[in-house]
Motif scaffolding. Sequence first.
Motif, PDB file in Angstrom:
ATOM      1  N   ASN A  52      -9.501  -1.525 -12.279  1.00 43.64           N
ATOM      2  CA  ASN A  52     -10.239  -1.192 -11.062  1.00 43.64           C
ATOM      3  C   ASN A  52      -9.528  -1.761  -9.832  1.00 43.64           C
ATOM      4  OD1 ASN A  52     -12.603  -0.308  -9.506  1.00 43.64           O
ATOM      5  ND2 ASN A  52     -13.000  -2.498  -9.317  1.00 43.64           N
ATOM      6  N   CYS A  53      -9.106  -3.013  -9.915  1.00 46.13           N
ATOM      7  CA  CYS A  53      -8.424  -3.651  -8.788  1.00 46.13           C
ATOM      8  C   CYS A  53      -7.086  -2.985  -8.495  1.00 46.13           C
ATOM      9  CB  CYS A  53      -8.223  -5.137  -9.069  1.00 46.13           C
ATOM     10  SG  CYS A  53      -9.763  -6.045  -9.029  1.00 46.13           S
ATOM     11  N   THR A  54      -6.382  -2.560  -9.540  1.00 45.18           N
ATOM     12  CA  THR A  54      -5.117  -1.861  -9.350  1.00 45.18           C
ATOM     13  C   THR A  54      -5.327  -0.584  -8.548  1.00 45.18           C
ATOM     14  OG1 THR A  54      -4.253  -2.782 -11.412  1.00 45.18           O
ATOM     15  CG2 THR A  54      -3.139  -0.824 -10.541  1.00 45.18           C
ATOM     16  N   ILE A  55      -6.378   0.139  -8.876  1.00 48.23           N
ATOM     17  CA  ILE A  55      -6.690   1.380  -8.155  1.00 48.23           C
ATOM     18  C   ILE A  55      -7.026   1.073  -6.696  1.00 48.23           C
ATOM     19  CG2 ILE A  55      -8.368   3.272  -7.997  1.00 48.23           C
ATOM     20  CD1 ILE A  55      -8.402   3.171 -11.131  1.00 48.23           C
ATOM     21  N   TRP A  56      -7.831   0.029  -6.452  1.00 48.25           N
ATOM     22  CA  TRP A  56      -8.198  -0.313  -5.081  1.00 48.25           C
ATOM     23  C   TRP A  56      -7.011  -0.809  -4.272  1.00 48.25           C
ATOM     24  CZ3 TRP A  56     -11.895   1.579  -2.461  1.00 48.25           C
ATOM     25  CH2 TRP A  56     -13.089   1.923  -3.076  1.00 48.25           C
ATOM     26  N   VAL A  57      -6.119  -1.577  -4.892  1.00 44.64           N
ATOM     27  CA  VAL A  57      -4.924  -2.030  -4.181  1.00 44.64           C
ATOM     28  C   VAL A  57      -4.047  -0.831  -3.827  1.00 44.64           C
ATOM     29  CG1 VAL A  57      -2.766  -3.333  -4.416  1.00 44.64           C
ATOM     30  CG2 VAL A  57      -4.926  -4.384  -5.071  1.00 44.64           C
ATOM     31  N   ALA A  58      -3.870   0.085  -4.778  1.00 47.79           N
ATOM     32  CA  ALA A  58      -3.079   1.291  -4.498  1.00 47.79           C
ATOM     33  C   ALA A  58      -3.715   2.085  -3.356  1.00 47.79           C
ATOM     34  CB  ALA A  58      -2.961   2.144  -5.753  1.00 47.79           C
ATOM     35  N   TYR A  59      -5.025   2.244  -3.403  1.00 47.00           N
ATOM     36  CA  TYR A  59      -5.732   2.952  -2.332  1.00 47.00           C
ATOM     37  C   TYR A  59      -5.465   2.290  -0.978  1.00 47.00           C
ATOM     38  CZ  TYR A  59      -9.578   4.301   0.723  1.00 47.00           C
ATOM     39  OH  TYR A  59     -10.310   4.719   1.797  1.00 47.00           O
ATOM     40  N   GLY A  60      -5.631   0.965  -0.934  1.00 49.93           N
ATOM     41  CA  GLY A  60      -5.445   0.241   0.324  1.00 49.93           C
ATOM     42  C   GLY A  60      -4.030   0.344   0.867  1.00 49.93           C
ATOM     43  N   LEU A  61      -3.041   0.374  -0.035  1.00 47.09           N
ATOM     44  CA  LEU A  61      -1.653   0.424   0.405  1.00 47.09           C
ATOM     45  C   LEU A  61      -1.185   1.831   0.761  1.00 47.09           C
ATOM     46  CD1 LEU A  61      -0.008  -2.136  -2.042  1.00 47.09           C
ATOM     47  CD2 LEU A  61      -0.695  -2.483   0.345  1.00 47.09           C
ATOM     48  N   PHE A  62      -1.712   2.841   0.064  1.00 49.70           N
ATOM     49  CA  PHE A  62      -1.266   4.213   0.325  1.00 49.70           C
ATOM     50  C   PHE A  62      -2.066   4.903   1.420  1.00 49.70           C
ATOM     51  CE2 PHE A  62       0.345   3.842  -4.134  1.00 49.70           C
ATOM     52  CZ  PHE A  62       1.686   3.902  -3.797  1.00 49.70           C
ATOM     53  N   LYS A  63      -3.251   4.384   1.732  1.00 47.93           N
ATOM     54  CA  LYS A  63      -4.080   4.957   2.800  1.00 47.93           C
ATOM     55  C   LYS A  63      -3.364   4.771   4.137  1.00 47.93           C
ATOM     56  CE  LYS A  63      -8.683   4.328   4.755  1.00 47.93           C
ATOM     57  NZ  LYS A  63      -8.347   3.855   6.083  1.00 47.93           N
ATOM     58  N   GLN A  64      -3.478   5.746   4.982  1.00 47.98           N
ATOM     59  CA  GLN A  64      -2.897   5.640   6.327  1.00 47.98           C
ATOM     60  C   GLN A  64      -4.018   5.637   7.357  1.00 47.98           C
ATOM     61  OE1 GLN A  64       0.237   4.958   7.063  1.00 47.98           O
ATOM     62  NE2 GLN A  64       0.625   4.906   4.868  1.00 47.98           N
ATOM     63  N   PRO A  65      -4.136   4.645   8.208  1.00 49.15           N
ATOM     64  CA  PRO A  65      -3.346   3.427   8.190  1.00 49.15           C
ATOM     65  C   PRO A  65      -3.724   2.568   6.979  1.00 49.15           C
ATOM     66  CG  PRO A  65      -5.083   3.191   9.800  1.00 49.15           C
ATOM     67  CD  PRO A  65      -5.171   4.605   9.252  1.00 49.15           C
ATOM     68  N   ARG A  66      -2.804   1.700   6.584  1.00 50.63           N
ATOM     69  CA  ARG A  66      -3.059   0.858   5.410  1.00 50.63           C
ATOM     70  C   ARG A  66      -4.327   0.042   5.607  1.00 50.63           C
ATOM     71  NH1 ARG A  66       2.808   0.480   5.238  1.00 50.63           N
ATOM     72  NH2 ARG A  66       3.436   1.452   3.292  1.00 50.63           N
ATOM     73  N   ASP A  67      -5.052  -0.126   4.520  1.00 49.81           N
ATOM     74  CA  ASP A  67      -6.289  -0.919   4.540  1.00 49.81           C
ATOM     75  C   ASP A  67      -5.997  -2.257   3.862  1.00 49.81           C
ATOM     76  OD1 ASP A  67      -8.871  -1.885   4.528  1.00 49.81           O
ATOM     77  OD2 ASP A  67      -9.742   0.084   4.110  1.00 49.81           O
ATOM     78  N   TRP A  68      -5.410  -3.174   4.638  1.00 49.89           N
ATOM     79  CA  TRP A  68      -4.980  -4.456   4.096  1.00 49.89           C
ATOM     80  C   TRP A  68      -6.125  -5.289   3.517  1.00 49.89           C
ATOM     81  CZ3 TRP A  68      -0.267  -5.061   2.697  1.00 49.89           C
ATOM     82  CH2 TRP A  68       0.745  -4.367   3.338  1.00 49.89           C
ATOM     83  N   PRO A  69      -7.300  -5.340   4.143  1.00 49.91           N
ATOM     84  CA  PRO A  69      -8.374  -6.148   3.547  1.00 49.91           C
ATOM     85  C   PRO A  69      -8.726  -5.710   2.120  1.00 49.91           C
ATOM     86  CG  PRO A  69      -8.911  -5.680   5.823  1.00 49.91           C
ATOM     87  CD  PRO A  69      -7.691  -4.851   5.483  1.00 49.91           C
ATOM     88  N   ILE A  70      -8.754  -4.411   1.873  1.00 52.53           N
ATOM     89  CA  ILE A  70      -9.060  -3.935   0.521  1.00 52.53           C
ATOM     90  C   ILE A  70      -7.947  -4.331  -0.439  1.00 52.53           C
ATOM     91  CG2 ILE A  70      -9.224  -1.844  -0.912  1.00 52.53           C
ATOM     92  CD1 ILE A  70     -10.943  -0.626   1.263  1.00 52.53           C
ATOM     93  N   ALA A  71      -6.706  -4.139  -0.034  1.00 52.27           N
ATOM     94  CA  ALA A  71      -5.573  -4.464  -0.907  1.00 52.27           C
ATOM     95  C   ALA A  71      -5.517  -5.962  -1.205  1.00 52.27           C
ATOM     96  CB  ALA A  71      -4.273  -3.991  -0.273  1.00 52.27           C
TER      97      ALA A  71
END
Length: 88
Positions: free
Chosen positions: A51-70
């Motif tokens: 689950n965390c891997t998916i959320w980190v990927a989401y946070g990093l690939f989202k534009q703009p990056r969502d650093w708090p989630i990652a």
Amino acid sequence: MNEKQIRILGTIGSIMAVGMYVAYIPQIQANLAGREVGFMELLQPLVACINCTIWVAYGLFKQPRDWPIAVANAPGIVLGLLTFITGL
């Protein structure tokens, strides 16, 4: 909600997420000490890691990056995987 309230909510959520994953440390210590681990106790940290891997990927690939989630979910990858491995 205004921007300030959303930022506060995000900060609280990030702190809680990190705290949840840090809570794996006593289980890791018990696993290393040789405690028996049941199937569900072994499965839960593995699912958390995925689950965390998916959320980190989401946070990093989202534009703009969502650093708090990652950042909030990164410890869950490491500690969830470590908990799973030490429980084997």
